[in-house]
Design a protein around this motif. Structure first.
Motif: not given
Lengths: 151, 749
Positions: B386-393, B448-454, B444-445, B227-229
């Motif tokens: 990496h954000v899932t329904e109940d946790k964020a790594e 929203k993407m329901k995926a691991p993101v850098k 946040i990204i 992801a980039m901004i």
């Protein structure tokens, strides 16, 4: 997209990428060689330095399509066990602070020493001026290059 | 020996456990693969025994020590474990160092900032090692059925001299881990130190020089997107609309959207500083594809409204007013000069400064300025989430993981314990990574993407989305009487948007009549701590001014400072002087001796300065020569009092870096603005010091001391700027007042 057959660290590697993709990102994201660093993207900081043949190149502005069959060496392929004289000199002088720029510094220094095995201070400074170290380890880098040159 | 109670952070020391297997403390497989591997001489143990949160011991005596704090190049990943190893009494060769996970139950201050890691970690690190050692001694005493007091240790081996018995730590580690934690433990006498005070090499150096993955930007995980901004091009603008039709259809692009970093009802923490809390985001498969798509976005911008924000700054509510206008550097300079001409807020007043200036035979008045600066860590801002329904790594480079964990939890609406932030090695910090908006953005990204993101910032994003060093202006006035005595001192300092003044620092306490005032100018340009905040400007200005005063008095600049410090020591003026005059004088005397001050210096032009900040004292002498109108830094002498020096060669390295950094920014660097737009966005326009401009040699000398250690990441940086300004005057006959001293291709002198 197009297929390119690359010679990287002595190994044949095939990648299928946009021909304009800089080698920096081909190495980092398609070949998992992340030792080559992104710093500026415009060949101003030297963090992405690799060897194209024997020449130090800024991989952030080198499109994969221009590599052809020239040999590429990255920091991971500089030596088998991290024992290139320049790497050893870096360890001897305990050069790194944050360490982010150091792979680029080492790649630039090794190519330079190959062309100029016994450089003076001014020659080292001129050759290394394109590599920024934000932590300011310049003095140690110079000392390490002298040490490597003496071996 | 010192007896200390082990009640400090008791919870962590109560946790002892026997762990079979590898005892993986890091949840992420990538990080696990990146933990330092011991040199080949070490045989990896089959079993590990956790003695406390700081360390575990293998059955063969190999010790793993967790380094609690973020590593940003200050080398705490080596020096903090050295302190544990010292008290544990092990051979450093048998130590493996790992980056500790963020765990505030176990560790006390997992933050890199304020040059405080070693100072504030000192006691708990020593106690961690000493507690473990004590438990090993008790375990051996039980096994051998001998009194605890008869057991000694050395280099990871327990001895009972009377019975000629000895045993390796690893062989009793299992038994030790099952013991209860001692109520009190003995710390070593300083004279018995075997590791502290000896130079040990950077534990990550081999990985660094061979290009192994260590940094946040190197982080990868299965299925990870990039992801980039795209943020507003100017301070004072915000996003109005986004035409993403072209970008969306480009190869490798997964999604384009806008995000808001913080919820409206969220009370900001100090570490939440963000220039642009709303932005466009492009997500795709690879960095190159996303970079290209970024260029195809067609956002529209609109002016921001003036706003009022409240932030929690360590429990204190701080209100900030942000104006809406598009600011320019010319405007800043003019406004600062205007404010400097008016009376400021009085911060400290000793004696009767007005009367002193009235009866002065001579008054010296000088103005000094410095521009905004970007941090420019060579590794740009980035973070993995990496954000899932109940946790964020999350994983990446951040100086304030504990604070950002709270921000992420609040933004995602998840409980704090379900947020996990792992610290990677960081490609520089300098204060920039204290402000972790990019951590929240990544979360946040990913959500929203329901995926691991850098999330990756380009260099341009990084430089134009800063938390800059503020622009500053200071006015100094000195009143000299007819007998050539300094009878009054007046400092009035301000900046955009904060003042750099520290009213209780030297020369406060050394002059009978003293006045300190400040002023500020609000701005919408976001600022933050930048290596040695405030000191990075005011030290140089103050020390250049004192040089002029000394010259006016016909005194040697070191002797003049020593006279003032003697006064502050013998008969301090006023209260709350926040420096120890004797230690201050100590570094000046040391640098005087080491530089051969006053002796012939081979044609070089010399300047001197000294400063106290971040609990450490530093005095600097610099020798320069002018070649074709350009300064060549021939040699720098640096005298440092930071108490006990844990890892001398690494400390010298850090001091060298502070010197180079100070010289580089004072001579060459500036961040300027035109109608809100940062005028430097990459290293072609933002000038950083390079090899040929660095000092040719730097000598660092430490004051020998038994005082508990203080930090070194920042204190070396400020005084060199004053020493440089004073040397430039000697070389050119002209004083320099405005940073950067050297712009473009001009000649000085």
């Amino acid at each position: 997209m197009a297929i390119f057959n690359l010679n990287i660290n002595g190994k044949k590697q095939e990648v299928d990428v946009d021909p304009a993709t800089p080698m920096l990102w081909v190495l980092r994201e398609h070949l998992d060689l992340v030792g080559t660093k992104y710093g500026c993207g415009i060949a101003q900081c030297g963090a992405c330095t690799i060897h194209l043949g024997d020449i130090a190149m800024r991989s952030c502005v080198l499109p994969v399509s221009q590599v052809g069959n020239q040999k590429i060496t990255t920091i991971e392929g500089l030596s088998e066990n991290g024992d290139h004289p320049v790497q050893k000199a870096w360890l001897e002088h305990d050069v790194p602070q944050c360490g982010y720029c150091q792979a680029g510094q080492i790649m630039n220094a090794t190519a330079f020493l190959k062309a100029n095995p016994k450089p003076g201070d001014a020659e080292i400074e001129a050759a290394m001026n394109g590599n920024i170290c934000r932590c300011g380890t310049y003095i140690r880098i110079k000392a390490a290059i002298h040490t490597a040159a003496s071996k | 020996m010192t007896l200390v109670k082990t009640t400090y952070n008791r919870r962590s020391f109560l946790k002892t456990s026997v762990l079979a297997g590898g005892g993986m403390m890091l949840g992420f497989s990538w990080l696990a693969s990146c933990t330092p591997t011991p040199e080949e001489v070490l045989n990896m143990p089959k079993e590990w025994f956790n003695i406390n949160g700081f360390l575990k011991i293998g059955e063969n005596g190999v010790v793993t020590i967790m380094s609690p704090n973020p590593e940003i190049g200050q080398n705490v990943k080596t020096s903090m474990p050295m302190i544990v190893a010292e008290e544990l009494d092990v051979d450093w060769k048998n130590v493996i160092v790992e980056q500790a996970p963020l765990n505030t139950d176990v560790f006390t201050r997992q933050l890199a900032g304020g040059s405080q890691s070693i100072r504030q970690g000192w006691q708990s690190l020593r106690m961690a090692g000493a507690t473990a050692r004590q438990m090993l001694v008790e375990a051996a005493a039980q096994q051998w059925q001998v009194p605890v007091a008869e057991i000694t240790t050395a280099a990871g081996i327990l001895y009972h001299e009377k019975s000629s018995k000895s045993i390796n730590y690893g062989e009793v580690a299992s038994a030790a881990a099952a013991l209860s934690v001692p109520e009190e433990v003995q710390l070593k006498d300083l004279k018995d130190f075997k590791i502290i005070g000896t130079s040990r090499k950077n534990v990550d150096a081999k990985k660094i020089v061979t290009g192994q993955p260590l940094f946040g930007l190197d982080y990868r995980s299965e299925g990870m997107l990039i992801a980039m901004i795209v943020h507003p091009p100017a301070f004072g603008l915000k996003i109005k609309s986004l035409d993403d039709s072209a970008a969306r259809n480009m190869p490798g692009i997964k999604d384009v959207f806008t995000i808001k970093t913080y919820n409206d009802d969220y009370e900001l923490q100090w570490s939440d500083t963000s220039a642009f809390p709303e932005m466009a985001v492009v997500v795709g498969n690879t960095t190159w594809e996303v970079m290209n798509a970024k260029k195809a976005l067609r956002p529209e911008w609109e002016p921001i409204a003036p706003k009022r924000t409240e932030a929690d700054v360590f429990g204190r509510k701080v209100v900030t007013i942000t104006p809406a206008e598009l600011e320019s550097s010319e405007m800043h300079t003019a406004k600062m000069a205007e404010m400097a001409a008016k009376p400021g807020n009085v911060l400290r007043k000793d004696g009767d400064p007005e009367a002193a200036f009235k009866r002065a035979a001579r008054i010296i008045e000088r103005h000094y300025t410095a521009p905004f600066l970007a941090h420019n860590t060579l590794e740009p801002m980035n973070f993995f989430a990496h954000v899932t329904e109940d946790k964020a790594e999350l994983a990446g480079p951040i100086q304030t993981p504990e604070f950002m964990e709270k921000s992420v939890a609040a933004r995602l609406g998840l409980p704090l314990e379900n947020i996990d932030i792992q610290m990677t090695r960081q490609g520089g910090g300098f204060g920039r990574r204290l402000y972790g908006h990019f951590v929240v953005e990544a979360a946040i990204i990913s959500q929203k993407m329901k995926a691991p993101v850098k999330l990756v910032y380009t260099r341009e994003d990084d430089m134009t989305f800063g938390s800059y060093r503020p622009a500053y202006h200071v006015t100094y006035r000195a009143a000299l009487d007819a007998e050539n005595k300094l009878i009054g001192f007046h400092v009035k300092a301000g900046g955009i948007p904060e003042s750099p003044i520290a009213a209780n620092r030297f020369p406060a306490g050394s002059v009978d009549n003293y006045l300190a005032e400040d002023w500020t100018i609000p701005s919408n340009i976001s600022v933050g701590a930048w290596r040695a905040p405030r000191s990075n400007f005011i030290a140089g200005a103050e020390q250049a001014f004192l040089d002029e005063v000394a010259e006016a008095l016909g005194k040697d600049p070191i002797d003049f400072r020593l006279e003032l410090l003697q006064r502050a020591q013998d008969q301090p003026v006023g209260e709350n002087n926040d420096y120890e005059a004797a230690r201050y004088a100590g570094v000046l005397k040391l640098v005087k001796e080491k530089s051969g001050w006053g002796q012939q210096s081979g044609g070089a032009h010399r300047g001197v300065a000294a400063y106290f900040c971040h609990n450490s004292y530093v005095a600097t002498v610099v020798d320069i020569a002018m070649e074709s109108g350009r300064p060549v830094i021939q040699k720098v002498y640096c005298a440092v009092d930071c108490g006990i020096v844990v890892n001398p060669d690494a400390a010298i390295n850090l001091a060298e870096g502070g010197v180079v950094d100070g010289i580089g920014h004072a001579l060459y660097s500036a961040m300027t603005f035109k109608e809100g737009v940062p005028q430097q966005s990459n290293f072609d326009k933002y000038r950083l010091i390079r090899h040929s401009e660095a000092p040719k040699a730097i000598e660092v000398h430490f004051v020998k001391s038994d005082i508990d250690p203080t930090g070194l990441g920042e204190p070396v940086n400020p005084p060199i700027i004053g020493a440089l300004a004073n040397a430039l005057y000697k070389a050119t006959g002209k004083r320099v007042y405005d940073q950067p001293f050297f712009t473009g291709n001009q000649s000085l002198g």
